[in-house]
Design a protein around this motif. Structure first.
Motif, short mmCIF file in Angstrom:
data_model
loop_
_atom_site.label_atom_id
_atom_site.label_comp_id
_atom_site.label_asym_id
_atom_site.label_seq_id
_atom_site.Cartn_x
_atom_site.Cartn_y
_atom_site.Cartn_z
N GLN A 22 0.77 -0.90 -0.17
CA GLN A 22 0.40 -0.10 -0.70
C GLN A 22 1.18 1.22 -0.02
N TRP A 68 -10.31 -14.06 1.18
CA TRP A 68 -8.82 -12.92 -0.22
C TRP A 68 -8.09 -13.33 -1.32
N ASP A 69 -8.63 -12.36 -1.86
CA ASP A 69 -7.50 -12.58 -3.36
C ASP A 69 -6.15 -12.98 -3.45
N THR A 70 -5.77 -13.18 -2.82
CA THR A 70 -4.06 -13.73 -2.32
C THR A 70 -4.29 -14.60 -1.91
N LYS A 125 -10.80 -7.74 -1.84
CA LYS A 125 -9.17 -7.85 -3.05
C LYS A 125 -8.31 -7.02 -2.03
N SER A 136 -5.28 -8.29 -2.30
CA SER A 136 -3.92 -7.52 -2.90
C SER A 136 -3.31 -6.17 -3.01
N GLU A 137 -4.44 -5.40 -3.44
CA GLU A 137 -4.51 -3.66 -3.69
C GLU A 137 -3.56 -3.09 -2.73
N LYS A 138 -3.38 -4.09 -1.33
CA LYS A 138 -2.83 -3.67 0.23
C LYS A 138 -1.73 -4.12 0.30
N THR A 155 -2.44 6.37 0.11
CA THR A 155 -3.78 5.34 0.04
C THR A 155 -3.61 5.26 1.85
N THR A 171 0.54 -8.41 0.83
CA THR A 171 0.60 -9.57 0.45
C THR A 171 0.39 -10.92 0.57
N ASN A 187 -12.30 -1.95 1.93
CA ASN A 187 -11.57 -2.56 0.61
C ASN A 187 -12.85 -2.82 -0.41
N LYS A 188 -12.19 -3.65 -1.27
CA LYS A 188 -13.56 -3.88 -2.37
C LYS A 188 -13.71 -5.10 -2.20
#
Length: 442
Positions: free
Chosen positions: A141, A267-269, A243, A245-247, A145, A249, A207-208
């Motif tokens: 991140q 989580w998408d990760t 999502k 992974s936008e912030k 943000t 790992t 978060n999304k």
């Protein structure tokens, strides 16, 4: 993951009460596509290991994070003592009462002043914490943000905190000798409302989220096999992708909410790095939190802890004001400055009771691990291998120390340490002769 998530939410709400200052199993497998090791091979060494260079990095990161956590707690308590000792609380109180005669206006101003002061005092440690996460690859991140998230968190704390503070001082005025019990009822109502509203209102601010069915229908179909085995009802519309992974790992999944807001979030990760078998285990763990009623159990436990904290806090606040009120220029518990005394006392009590709350969380997380392993039996070829591999990747990704200090585990860990979880997953096989699963029939 549920334990961590619920604990974060509960402590965040308590943070609003205190104006200083949340469940899951982050687990994925190591290398996707590899054949699982045999049971005999898995038992020849440690269940969770790291290469030498990664080990050094993990130990350094975890030691620094642990030290930072204790420093933040100690500094949070010390700064409140300084605010009282240097008359800052008295001056903030004067600003509030001189600007308006309306009680709600005074409360809003005083809470804002206190938040600004404590936020500025905490900012260097917060900045270092984010820098550390980025430097060790735990966060991606950007600062822009990150500051925006801090601003949103500040606004939420001010708004929610103001409501709770006004309720607190109302009960103090109405029940001067029993406000601790009356406010306990208010606080528990706020906790329940917060748990219900968090996935609907608060979480989307940071978060999304999207329905898991929209992006991974094949995975949803796979997870429905686990649901069917558990004999519970978790419809696809209650499965969500976050999502992350936008912030960050790291890998995670959690259950959140209750009633109409209850849902499972992955989580998408986790999806990007985990195999379908491993994600099935993660989901089974989260389903275990549903089936085993961990959210209501945790609420009941937290309720007892808060009741004890508020009673002890009531006694301690009265003693402190009688002993130091003149020096601090806080004459009574009805004075706005008394809020700082209350925050100070609750901060100390929160730190002291942290091991108790964490021990309860670790117990529930272990139960969910057991449930998850049993839930995927017959669905995946090697449940023990899948579980161990999931914890291996979790540890690698989050730089988990394979050999943490027992004291640190006792005081700060909301989950059993990763080595213990991996070893348990490797060895747990209740389907052999003479043993029985805890939650499923053979």
């Amino acid at each position: 993951m549920r334990g961590m998530r619920l604990r974060f939410l509960l402590l965040s709400l308590l943070g609003c009460l205190m104006l200083c200052a949340p469940l899951g199993i982050s687990a994925q497998s190591g290398a996707g596509g590899q054949e699982p090791a045999t049971v005999e091979a898995r038992k020849t060494g440690d269940a969770y290991t790291l290469p030498p260079e990664t080990m050094k990095k993990a130990v350094a990161y975890r030691r620094t994070r642990t030290a930072l956590g204790f420093v933040e707690t100690g500094w949070g308590i010390l700064q409140l003592l300084l605010v009282l000792s240097f008359g800052i609380a008295y001056r903030m109180r004067n600003v509030a009462v001189n600007l308006t005669k309306k009680r709600w206006g005074q409360g809003a101003i005083f809470v804002l002043e206190l938040l600004i002061v404590t936020s500025l005092l905490n900012l260097p440690l917060e900045l270092f914490g984010h820098h550390l996460a980025v430097a060790y690859g735990q966060s991606v991140q950007g600062w822009g943000t990150w500051f925006w998230d801090q601003a949103k968190s500040f606004a939420l704390t001010w708004g929610i905190g103001l409501l709770l503070v006004m309720a607190l001082f109302f009960t103090v005025r109405k029940y001067p000798k029993g406000w601790w019990l009356a406010f306990w009822g208010v606080a528990m109502g706020a906790v329940v409302a917060g748990i219900f509203a968090s996935p609907l209102i608060i979480d989307p601010l940071f978060n999304k989220f999207e329905p898991l069915q929209a992006s991974n229908p094949a995975l949803v179909a796979r997870l429905e096999q686990v649901v069917k085995r558990g004999g519970v009802s978790i419809p696809p519309e209650r499965m969500y992708l976050m999502k992350a992974s936008e912030k960050v790992t790291g890998l995670n999944a959690y259950v959140t909410g209750f009633g109409a807001s209850k849902r499972v979030v992955v989580w998408d990760t986790s999806i990007a790095k985990g195999t379908p078998d491993e994600i099935s285990f993660i989901f089974g763990h989260e389903m275990g939190h549903y089936v085993l009623n961990h959210i209501p159990k945790m609420l009941a436990f937290i309720g007892v802890v808060l009741l004890l904290m508020f009673y002890l806090g009531f006694r301690a606040v009265g003693w402190l004001i009688a002993r130091y009120g003149r020096a601090w220029r806080v004459p009574t518990q009805n004075d706005w400055g008394a809020l700082v005394v209350m925050v100070l006392v609750l901060s100390v009590l929160s730190f002291v009771t942290e091991p108790l709350i964490n021990a309860d969380s670790r117990m529930e997380e272990h139960e969910a691990d057991v449930y998850g392993l049993e839930a995927i039996h017959g669905i995946v070829a090697d449940p023990q291998g899948v579980g161990q591999a999931a914890f291996q990747l979790l540890g690698e990704t989050s730089l988990a120390d394979p050999h943490p200090s027992p004291f640190v585990v006792f005081w700060t860990y909301t989950h059993p340490d990763i080595s213990s979880r991996a070893a348990f997953a490797r060895d747990y096989n209740p389907w052999v002769a003479g043993q029985s699963p805890q939650f499923f029939k053979k």
